[in-house]
Scaffold this motif. Structure first.
Motif, short mmCIF file in Angstrom:
data_model
loop_
_atom_site.label_atom_id
_atom_site.label_comp_id
_atom_site.label_asym_id
_atom_site.label_seq_id
_atom_site.Cartn_x
_atom_site.Cartn_y
_atom_site.Cartn_z
N GLU A 1 0.83 -1.20 0.00
CA GLU A 1 0.00 0.00 0.00
C GLU A 1 0.87 1.26 0.00
N GLU B 1 3.80 1.54 -1.29
CA GLU B 1 4.37 1.70 -2.63
C GLU B 1 3.35 2.35 -3.56
N ARG B 2 2.08 1.94 -3.43
CA ARG B 2 1.03 2.57 -4.24
C ARG B 2 0.90 4.05 -3.89
N GLU C 1 1.44 7.48 -6.22
CA GLU C 1 0.45 8.56 -6.31
C GLU C 1 1.07 9.90 -5.95
#
Length: 839
Positions: free
Chosen positions: A56, A58-59, A63
């Motif tokens: 999460e 890394e996501r 963003e």
């Protein structure tokens, strides 16, 4: 796997590889206490925070990178140019009790710095009483002699300040340095907050932290209050060294959010002892163009080429005299740089007691000034026995300047000029979990040292620190530093944001916006570069479509049409590749190829950076779209050129939507004038490369079909001429049709409309005369005669297009000369050339 839980477990067990092992001893951890439990600031967010997994995070990191790019947040590197701003996804969180103590110290620090500044340039009690050695002050490059001991010196010279802080192993805050010359970072801090609140909305909402927006209202109020006595409706500007500055984004952001013009030295002039904005009609000026307050981001020595640094093009000739007369207020004043002096740090406790009658609340990092014999001996001994425990700095330079030198070399430098050097203990800065490159590679948070920059503004009679700040991860990287958003939690939900119940009320009057000739010229060229990029990308899409059709089998005239379209592109950009795919790819991606899409977009970005305060944030999202399209094309082994170019075109076209919502002032008219001038020139080039030769009915039809597609006129042509493609019809549509936005006649009419609205246009100026003559030539053109072919060529069309393009080129030069040239460029003054000067 919980990233934060694993970090806490590893920090509590020093034997694990995650723990910092750099020989510096124990460090204070901002998240985890000695017992391995989360510190109070994090406990209220634990339910959400501990659920963050590496995947999460890394996501979220991706963003963040995307949002920062879309907002155009960059940091300038003198060697590598603008670099992407780096924001770590995990904030630095400070509880209310911890911040309350720090806030008092920051307020006192700002008040003390103000008192030092007033004394150094005023009574100089600190020097006369021996509290501060004179060599510390007079030996510092920031001491500005032309404003010393003058009757007009401001008793409250410090309006804005910033202080870099770090925690020691016991968790106590120490001052690392003061930034008062042109304190930067407030815009970056706000950019961090905007992005992190969007990617971590649940954590942000649950935290209950202070919002930053009210602080900017206090800064705006403070700048308006800083106006000279008697000024009722002050004009404030933000003076920047230009788009090549390391913190150009920060400067533009501040100007934008405060609503003040972003100017450069060339946009201002001193006349009759006052500072004025240069209008388009300079040297005539109007009363509403007088400048009363300058928030400067230019170092003092560059601010005035007459008295401070000869030959400087960043400042304003005569600015120092205007300051002495009290006719303009600089924030901060010209002499403020002397406070960025580590040589003052050993004397701060005594200075505080003398000037404020208080004990110093925020101690400085232990510092010894080498101009003092005893302190110098301690520095040299430490340098010889424990070189890693000390940092050597010049009093007016950074530690990085000397970091690579050996101990014996540093000792020789100190002994040669001892008053110019200090030795500072290497503080074991506190650590925080960070993600970054190492986190992505290992899948876990890693500890990094952190420093905090706090900001303070003089609000009325008090100094008000920003509840928050800008945290920077300390590393040896040369690119943009990695930063963290600073979350200061409220003591109770009812606490007002920033502790501000109501900003000091000021009379509200409608400001009269004025754009400098330099800003209007940047906008004019932005219109030209945007149109240039759009037209070239359309041509590439058309040529690529023809190339793809040939791949599926021969078409009548298809090869000739492709060669003609590529020939048109090469007229604009030269020839680099014989292979059509490589050539089309180069025309999109090679930024060093003059005229390419990448080259035009790069120039477009540069021009808009200079007027960033005029542009909506959506502008940079458009660049984000084109950047992603180009990155994807570079990464693909077999890119679909037309598809990638179409995505680029979408980003370019979105800029038109941004400018469509601008105020109809000189800036907007300049953009539209530049756009229509460039479009007319591009149509001339396209037709000259494709329509001046006759290759046979079938081939001409294919070539002209490509021309219509590239000129975005295919649909109009089919509806008007029922699909029959003839040279005369195409010329009628692209040259003389007054209703086709892509025709030369239409562009000239719009150019006339916008040109007439620019300040300086009278109806009889040279640009207007040239344009009138050009419109008459186009209106009188015999389209049927232009379409006549003689031995495979159309000579009348060639002459008409060449003449029109040349006329447009002269028109562009005339527009620049009349509307944007604000007098001759500054020239250095040579003593031998000045008669009657007594030396």
């Amino acid at each position: 796997m919980s990233l934060l839980r694993d970090y806490a477990a590893a920090i509590a067990q020093p034997t694990l590889p995650l723990h910092l092992q750099d020989g510096s001893g124990a460090r204070f951890d901002e998240v985890v206490g000695p017992d391995g439990a989360l510190r109070p600031a994090w406990k209220g967010m634990a339910a959400i925070a501990v659920e963050l997994t590496p995947a999460e995070l890394e996501r979220i990191d991706i963003e963040i990178t995307t949002l920062l790019a879309d907002d155009g947040v960059t940091y300038g590197n003198p060697q590598a140019g603008a670099q992407p701003w780096r924001l770590d996804p995990m904030p630095l969180v400070v509880d209310a009790a911890t911040w309350a103590r720090l806030e008092v110290g920051l307020a006192q620090r700002a008040e003390l710095l103000n008192a030092i500044l007033a004394d150094i340039y005023g009574e100089q009690r600190l020097l006369s009483e021996g509290i501060v050695p004179a060599a510390v002050v007079f030996g510092h490059a920031g001491f500005t002699r032309p404003v010393a001991r003058t009757t007009g010196f401001d008793p409250h010279p410090l309006v804005l300040s910033s202080t870099d802080l770090g925690r020691d192993a016991a968790g106590e805050w120490h001052v690392l340095s003061d930034r008062v010359q042109a304190p930067s970072g407030l815009g970056y801090a706000m950019a961090n907050r905007r992005v992190l609140s969007r990617v971590l909305p649940e954590l942000y909402e649950q935290a209950g932290l202070h919002r930053m927006e009210p602080y900017f209202s206090a800064v705006r109020s403070a700048l308006l209050q800083a106006a000279p006595v008697g000024v009722e409706d002050p004009r404030v500007v933000v003076m920047s060294p230009g788009t090549l500055s390391e913190t150009a984004y920060d400067q533009a952001f501040i100007a934008n959010i405060l609503g003040f013009p972003l100017v450069q030295g060339e946009d201002l002039v001193v006349q009759d002892g006052w500072v004025w904005m240069k209008p388009a009609g300079f040297p005539q000026v109007a009363p509403h163009e007088r400048v009363d307050v300058i928030l400067r981001r230019v170092d003092a020595e560059w601010c005035d080429p007459l008295e401070l640094r000869a030959g400087s093009k960043l400042g304003v000739a005569g600015l120092t005299e205007a300051v002495r007369r009290g006719r303009v207020r600089l924030v901060n004043g010209l002499g403020a740089g002397v406070l960025e002096n580590p040589g003052l740090m050993p004397y701060m406790p005594a200075i505080c007691e003398r000037l404020l009658g208080e004990q110093l609340r925020l101690p400085s990092v232990p510092t010894r000034w080498c101009g003092d014999q005893d302190q110098r001996a301690e520095v040299l001994e430490t340098l010889a026995t424990e070189p890693d425990a000390i940092i050597i700095r010049r009093i007016d330079g950074s530690a990085a300047d000397l970091a690579a030198l050996a101990s014996d070399t540093l000792s020789r430098l100190i002994l040669a000029e001892p008053h110019r050097y200090v030795g500072q203990e290497r503080l074991p800065l506190s650590q925080v979990p960070s993600w970054g490159d190492a986190g992505r590679a290992s899948g876990r948070a890693n500890p990094s040292q952190v420093a905090l920059r706090g900001f303070t503004v003089r609000d009325g009679s008090i100094y008000r620190p920003l509840v928050g700040g800008l945290a920077t991860l300390v590393n040896d990287r040369k690119e943009a530093p990695s930063t963290k958003d600073v979350w200061v939690l409220k003591g109770t939900p009812a606490d007002p944001d920033q502790g501000i119940v109501e900003v000091t009320a000021l009379p509200l009057t409608r400001a009269v916006p004025v754009l400098s000739p330099r800003a209007v010229e940047d906008l004019f060229w932005s219109g030209r570069y945007a149109e240039r990029a759009e037209d070239l990308v359309r041509l590439v899409i058309t040529a690529s479509t023809h190339a793809e059709q040939l791949d599926y089998g021969p078409t009548t005239g298809g090869g000739a049409a492709l060669r003609a379209l590529i020939g048109s592109l090469q007229r604009l950009c030269g020839t680099r590749w014989l292979d059509s795919d490589l050539e089309l790819r180069s025309l999109l991606l090679d930024a060093d190829r003059a005229g390419s899409a990448a080259h035009s977009l790069e120039r477009l970005r540069d021009t808009l950076e200079g007027v960033r305060d005029q542009m909506s944030g959506d502008t940079w999202r458009a660049f984000g779209s084109t950047d992603r399209a180009m990155r994807a094309m570079r990464a693909s082994r077999r890119p679909q050129i037309a598809e990638s170019a179409s995505r680029m075109l979408g980003g370019i076209l979105s800029l038109q939507g941004v400018t469509a919502n601008m105020m109809r002032d000189d800036g907007w008219h300049a953009i539209e004038a530049g756009r229509h001038l460039e479009r007319a020139m591009q149509v001339c080039t396209l037709l000259a490369a494709t329509a001046t030769q006759s290759l046979g009915v079938g081939t001409d039809r294919a070539v002209l079909g490509g021309v219509l597609m590239a000129a975005e006129s295919s649909v109009t042509h089919r509806r008007r001429f029922r699909g029959s493609v003839r040279v005369a019809d195409v010329l009628e549509l692209l040259v003389a049709d007054p209703d086709n936005p892509r025709s030369i006649a239409f562009c000239l009419a719009r150019l006339r409309d916008h040109l007439s609205q620019l300040a300086g246009s009278t109806g009889s100026t040279r640009p207007e005369r040239l344009l009138e003559h050009l419109e008459e030539d186009v209106a009188a053109a015999d389209i049927a005669a232009l379409a006549v072919s003689v031995e495979g060529r159309r000579p009348q069309l060639e002459d008409f297009l060449a003449g029109t393009h040349s006329h447009l080129y002269r028109l562009g030069d005339a527009i620049v000369h009349l509307h944007f040239a604000a007098g001759p460029q500054p020239q250095p003054m040579l003593l031998a050339e000045i008669t009657g000067l007594r030396v």
